[in-house]
Design a protein around this motif. Structure first.
Motif: not given
Length: 242
Positions: A37-44
């Protein structure tokens, strides 16, 4: 957790408080998927999906092909057979996806670094990326024996070829993976470096840099490529299937 994402990033980037992220957000240890989830928020979404979308079709066959040009040690031969699914259900072999990822470690072996004057073998470097743990043994005991703060995969199961649960072992703690496959577990492992602001293990810098630049296309122009990463990257990208 989405609402508090920025606060987490502030914590992990504060040199005085990086360890506070687990104290402030203990949910990392009992809710699966927070690293994703946090990686998705960082990079899309487009960047977050690159490894899982492209490894099997674009990268894995090329990695296997390039590995066949190396001097064939016993460990390398076993990994090649496992990657190509030529082994006869050997319980001590990794599955095809994990074996192919470990072939990449052999293609980009560790070199002597600032902290370590002597070069270690690719097989020793592999142990810093993934460790098999028999399901009947104590996980806590293994975590306490680990040295260093860089994350690695802890694959728990009855045999190496049949893993039941994946964890990311970091700083003597274990974060349960959302992954149910070895490729997805590695995907989470790579992403944890960015989510938790952790440096790559010195033995695996070439390996992780290749994954970062060539597969995820993160900070391509800002990252210094070693000659071995640049050479392999050129060979892989010259393949029309990539």
């Amino acid at each position: 957790m989405k609402i508090t994402f920025q606060h987490r990033q502030d914590l992990v980037h504060d040199p005085q408080r990086p360890a506070d992220v687990f104290k402030t957000f203990p949910r990392f240890f009992n809710v699966k998927g927070l690293v994703n989830q946090d990686f998705l928020l960082l990079f899309g979404a487009e960047t977050a999906s690159k490894l899982l979308e492209k490894w099997d079709t674009s990268f894995k066959p090329k990695v296997i092909k390039e590995t066949k040009h190396l001097t064939q040690s016993t460990d390398l031969c076993r990994l090649l057979k496992a990657a190509e699914k030529l082994t006869e259900n050997d319980e001590n072999d990794w599955d095809s996806d994990m074996a192919s990822l470990l072939l990449l470690v052999h293609l980009l072996p560790p070199t002597a670094g600032r902290k370590r004057r002597t070069k270690i073998s690719p097989s020793e470097a592999v142990d810093k990326m993934v460790h098999f743990h028999k399901s009947c043994c104590s996980i806590d005991e293994h975590l306490q024996e680990r040295e260093g703060k860089q994350p690695s995969i802890l694959a728990v199961g009855r045999t190496q070829s049949r893993i039941d649960t994946f964890y990311i072992a970091v700083d003597k703690q274990d974060i349960p993976c959302q992954a149910t496959s070895s490729l997805s577990a590695f995907d989470e492992l790579f992403k944890s470096h960015y989510v938790l602001n952790l440096s790559y293990d010195e033995s695996l810098v070439h390996f992780y840099s290749f994954v970062q630049i060539t597969i995820f296309n993160i900070d391509v122009t800002l990252t210094k490529e070693s000659p071995c990463v640049r050479e392999l990257r050129a060979k892989i990208l010259n393949d029309s299937n990539v």
